[in-house]
Motif scaffolding. Structure first.
Motif, PDB file in Angstrom:
ATOM      1  N   GLY A 197      77.406  54.968 -15.861  1.00 14.83           N
ATOM      2  CA  GLY A 197      76.680  55.033 -17.122  1.00 14.83           C
ATOM      3  C   GLY A 197      75.971  53.746 -17.518  1.00 14.83           C
ATOM      4  O   GLY A 197      75.345  53.676 -18.577  1.00 14.83           O
ATOM      5  N   ALA A 198      76.048  52.718 -16.687  1.00 14.50           N
ATOM      6  CA  ALA A 198      75.409  51.444 -17.025  1.00 14.50           C
ATOM      7  C   ALA A 198      74.929  50.725 -15.777  1.00 14.50           C
ATOM      8  O   ALA A 198      75.469  50.914 -14.692  1.00 14.50           O
ATOM      9  CB  ALA A 198      76.371  50.545 -17.802  1.00 14.50           C
ATOM     10  N   THR A 199      73.927  49.917 -15.969  1.00 17.89           N
ATOM     11  CA  THR A 199      73.383  49.099 -14.886  1.00 17.89           C
ATOM     12  C   THR A 199      73.442  47.634 -15.311  1.00 17.89           C
ATOM     13  O   THR A 199      73.013  47.283 -16.413  1.00 17.89           O
ATOM     14  CB  THR A 199      71.925  49.504 -14.580  1.00 17.89           C
ATOM     15  N   VAL A 200      73.995  46.807 -14.441  1.00 13.62           N
ATOM     16  CA  VAL A 200      74.041  45.359 -14.670  1.00 13.62           C
ATOM     17  C   VAL A 200      72.787  44.765 -14.042  1.00 13.62           C
ATOM     18  O   VAL A 200      72.465  45.043 -12.888  1.00 13.62           O
ATOM     19  CB  VAL A 200      75.314  44.745 -14.048  1.00 13.62           C
ATOM     20  N   VAL A 201      72.080  43.966 -14.823  1.00 15.58           N
ATOM     21  CA  VAL A 201      70.786  43.423 -14.414  1.00 15.58           C
ATOM     22  C   VAL A 201      70.870  41.911 -14.289  1.00 15.58           C
ATOM     23  O   VAL A 201      71.341  41.230 -15.207  1.00 15.58           O
ATOM     24  CB  VAL A 201      69.692  43.786 -15.443  1.00 15.58           C
ATOM     25  N   GLU A 202      70.425  41.400 -13.160  1.00 17.12           N
ATOM     26  CA  GLU A 202      70.324  39.953 -12.944  1.00 17.12           C
ATOM     27  C   GLU A 202      68.885  39.540 -13.237  1.00 17.12           C
ATOM     28  O   GLU A 202      67.942  40.132 -12.703  1.00 17.12           O
ATOM     29  CB  GLU A 202      70.670  39.600 -11.496  1.00 17.12           C
ATOM     30  N   LEU A 203      68.726  38.525 -14.089  1.00 22.44           N
ATOM     31  CA  LEU A 203      67.395  38.017 -14.439  1.00 22.44           C
ATOM     32  C   LEU A 203      67.097  36.749 -13.640  1.00 22.44           C
ATOM     33  O   LEU A 203      68.008  35.995 -13.308  1.00 22.44           O
ATOM     34  CB  LEU A 203      67.305  37.742 -15.934  1.00 22.44           C
ATOM     35  N   HIS A 204      65.818  36.541 -13.378  1.00 22.32           N
ATOM     36  CA  HIS A 204      65.422  35.300 -12.711  1.00 22.32           C
ATOM     37  C   HIS A 204      65.790  34.125 -13.594  1.00 22.32           C
ATOM     38  O   HIS A 204      65.758  34.235 -14.809  1.00 22.32           O
ATOM     39  CB  HIS A 204      63.899  35.288 -12.478  1.00 22.32           C
ATOM     40  N   PRO A 205      66.116  32.996 -13.003  1.00 19.19           N
ATOM     41  CA  PRO A 205      66.393  31.792 -13.808  1.00 19.19           C
ATOM     42  C   PRO A 205      65.152  31.410 -14.602  1.00 19.19           C
ATOM     43  O   PRO A 205      64.023  31.572 -14.140  1.00 19.19           O
ATOM     44  CB  PRO A 205      66.710  30.715 -12.771  1.00 19.19           C
ATOM     45  N   ILE A 206      65.382  30.903 -15.800  1.00 18.24           N
ATOM     46  CA  ILE A 206      64.263  30.501 -16.664  1.00 18.24           C
ATOM     47  C   ILE A 206      63.732  29.133 -16.210  1.00 18.24           C
ATOM     48  O   ILE A 206      64.498  28.271 -15.795  1.00 18.24           O
ATOM     49  CB  ILE A 206      64.710  30.477 -18.133  1.00 18.24           C
TER      50      ILE A 206
END
Length: 86
Positions: free
Chosen positions: A72-81
């Protein structure tokens, strides 16, 4: 982990909210967030994950662990700022 709940929403509305959430999370310097889309028929999950696969701020994603919404959920990795990207 910051999260957004979009379950039971229409795809267009959910993706608009996810986009704003990802942008805000990136600007806040978050490296990982969670999108709760629910289990249901899987239509919203597929739409969210298709969207994430093309999103420029997303470096990767995976289904959450079973104790954190599982399917029921997706964990999202974001690019480093980076200073030049704000």
């Amino acid at each position: 982990v910051a999260e957004i709940m979009v379950r039971k929403l229409h795809v267009e509305e959910a993706l608009s909210l996810v986009d704003a959430f990802l942008d805000r999370s990136f600007r806040e310097g978050r490296g990982r967030v969670r999108v709760i889309h629910g289990k249901g028929t899987g239509t919203l999950r597929k739409a969210v994950q298709d969207y994430l696969s093309r999103h420029p701020l997303v470096s990767g994603f995976a289904l959450a662990e079973w104790w954190q919404w599982g399917l029921g959920a997706t964990v999202v990795e974001l690019h480093p700022i980076h200073a030049d990207s704000v």
